[in-house]
Motif scaffolding. Structure first.
Motif, mmCIF file in Angstrom:
data_model
loop_
_atom_site.group_PDB
_atom_site.id
_atom_site.type_symbol
_atom_site.label_atom_id
_atom_site.label_comp_id
_atom_site.label_asym_id
_atom_site.label_seq_id
_atom_site.Cartn_x
_atom_site.Cartn_y
_atom_site.Cartn_z
ATOM 1 N N PHE A 8 18.553 11.332 -2.200
ATOM 2 C CA PHE A 8 19.266 12.758 -1.560
ATOM 3 C C PHE A 8 19.038 13.817 -2.214
ATOM 4 N N ILE A 9 18.761 15.070 -1.474
ATOM 5 C CA ILE A 9 18.562 16.267 -1.924
ATOM 6 C C ILE A 9 19.308 17.137 -1.072
ATOM 7 N N ASN A 10 19.260 18.557 -1.796
ATOM 8 C CA ASN A 10 20.094 19.374 -1.108
ATOM 9 C C ASN A 10 19.450 20.162 0.100
ATOM 10 N N SER A 11 17.982 20.266 0.034
ATOM 11 C CA SER A 11 17.536 20.847 1.384
ATOM 12 C C SER A 11 15.872 20.355 1.466
ATOM 13 N N TYR A 43 7.184 15.354 -5.377
ATOM 14 C CA TYR A 43 8.360 15.208 -6.110
ATOM 15 C C TYR A 43 8.903 13.686 -6.433
ATOM 16 N N ALA A 44 8.540 12.879 -5.362
ATOM 17 C CA ALA A 44 8.826 11.317 -5.418
ATOM 18 C C ALA A 44 8.157 10.781 -6.649
ATOM 19 N N LEU A 45 6.698 11.228 -6.387
ATOM 20 C CA LEU A 45 5.987 10.499 -7.551
ATOM 21 C C LEU A 45 6.047 10.863 -9.003
ATOM 22 N N SER A 46 6.793 12.182 -9.288
ATOM 23 C CA SER A 46 6.839 12.682 -10.399
ATOM 24 C C SER A 46 8.410 12.384 -10.957
ATOM 25 N N ASN A 47 9.353 12.260 -10.240
ATOM 26 C CA ASN A 47 10.631 11.936 -10.516
ATOM 27 C C ASN A 47 11.218 10.682 -9.977
ATOM 28 N N GLY A 48 10.763 9.815 -9.076
ATOM 29 C CA GLY A 48 11.118 8.818 -8.778
ATOM 30 C C GLY A 48 12.065 9.311 -7.695
ATOM 31 N N SER A 49 13.384 8.662 -7.566
ATOM 32 C CA SER A 49 14.394 8.715 -6.589
ATOM 33 C C SER A 49 15.614 9.615 -7.092
ATOM 34 N N SER A 50 15.424 10.180 -8.180
ATOM 35 C CA SER A 50 16.546 11.037 -8.673
ATOM 36 C C SER A 50 17.059 12.237 -7.847
ATOM 37 N N LYS A 51 17.766 12.807 -8.033
ATOM 38 C CA LYS A 51 18.272 13.975 -7.371
ATOM 39 C C LYS A 51 17.513 15.261 -7.505
ATOM 40 N N LEU A 52 17.411 16.110 -6.484
ATOM 41 C CA LEU A 52 16.729 17.459 -6.642
ATOM 42 C C LEU A 52 17.910 18.456 -7.516
ATOM 43 N N GLY A 69 0.640 -1.148 -0.073
ATOM 44 C CA GLY A 69 -0.014 -0.043 -0.017
ATOM 45 C C GLY A 69 0.964 1.137 0.233
ATOM 46 N N GLN A 70 1.556 1.514 1.032
ATOM 47 C CA GLN A 70 2.822 2.459 1.168
ATOM 48 C C GLN A 70 3.903 2.220 1.925
ATOM 49 N N ILE A 71 4.941 2.531 1.582
ATOM 50 C CA ILE A 71 6.268 2.222 2.083
ATOM 51 C C ILE A 71 6.955 3.436 2.565
ATOM 52 N N PRO A 72 7.823 3.652 3.515
ATOM 53 C CA PRO A 72 8.456 4.640 3.993
ATOM 54 C C PRO A 72 9.616 4.926 3.049
ATOM 55 N N MET A 73 9.647 6.262 2.555
ATOM 56 C CA MET A 73 10.760 6.731 1.934
ATOM 57 C C MET A 73 11.416 7.971 2.377
ATOM 58 N N ALA A 74 12.787 8.092 2.818
ATOM 59 C CA ALA A 74 13.465 8.981 2.979
ATOM 60 C C ALA A 74 14.028 9.906 2.265
ATOM 61 N N PHE A 75 13.912 11.256 2.200
ATOM 62 C CA PHE A 75 14.601 12.263 1.721
ATOM 63 C C PHE A 75 15.822 12.804 2.577
ATOM 64 N N VAL A 76 16.989 12.670 2.337
ATOM 65 C CA VAL A 76 18.193 12.991 3.064
ATOM 66 C C VAL A 76 18.991 13.879 2.345
ATOM 67 N N VAL A 77 19.480 14.740 3.448
ATOM 68 C CA VAL A 77 20.383 15.665 3.248
ATOM 69 C C VAL A 77 21.694 15.518 3.990
ATOM 70 N N ARG A 78 22.851 15.097 3.166
ATOM 71 C CA ARG A 78 23.918 14.733 3.689
ATOM 72 C C ARG A 78 24.690 15.984 4.156
ATOM 73 N N LYS A 79 25.433 15.524 5.279
ATOM 74 C CA LYS A 79 26.419 16.770 5.901
ATOM 75 C C LYS A 79 27.510 16.774 4.968
ATOM 76 N N PRO A 80 28.017 18.071 4.890
ATOM 77 C CA PRO A 80 29.128 18.362 4.025
ATOM 78 C C PRO A 80 30.468 17.499 4.312
ATOM 79 N N GLY A 81 30.675 16.844 3.197
ATOM 80 C CA GLY A 81 31.779 15.922 3.071
ATOM 81 C C GLY A 81 31.487 14.576 3.117
ATOM 82 N N SER A 82 30.133 14.258 3.653
ATOM 83 C CA SER A 82 29.633 12.961 3.505
ATOM 84 C C SER A 82 29.319 12.198 2.309
ATOM 85 N N ASN A 83 29.629 10.878 2.054
ATOM 86 C CA ASN A 83 29.481 10.116 1.094
ATOM 87 C C ASN A 83 28.559 9.025 1.307
ATOM 88 N N ILE A 84 27.710 9.296 2.449
ATOM 89 C CA ILE A 84 26.662 7.938 2.785
ATOM 90 C C ILE A 84 25.982 7.706 1.624
#
Length: 100
Positions: free
Chosen positions: A71-74, A91-100, A32-47
């Protein structure tokens, strides 16, 4: 099963490589629905998305696991600081999981 986004957001904020995060529901044929996370990395992070999902999976019940990461900028927020989840869902529905 209902998964409170704030619970997962609080958990993700404890990761030292994550600067900001928002969790939204993402449509899924089976669940039905699953959790999706939008993440802003800390500077220098490559998580990576896999590392984010693993970080959560180690600490929550299987049905609460993050299944998608973008992963997004803000994180879009209102002037009062409230996360604008509708914008992230759209945004998730229109672009999938590509970057902003």
């Amino acid at each position: 099963m209902q998964v409170p986004p704030a619970e997962l957001e609080h958990l993700l904020h404890t990761n030292p490589e994550i600067d900001d995060v928002a969790v939204v529901p993402y449509p899924d044929e089976e669940a039905g629905q699953i959790p999706m996370a939008f993440v802003v990395r800390k500077p220098g992070s490559n998580i990576t998305a896999a590392q984010v999902m693993e970080f959560v999976a180690e600490q929550v019940s299987p049905y609460k696991k993050i299944r998608r990461v973008s992963f997004i900028n803000s994180i879009p927020k209102s002037p009062s600081g409230k996360i604008l989840r509708r914008e992230l869902v759209a945004y998730a529905l229109s672009n999938g999981s590509s970057k902003l």
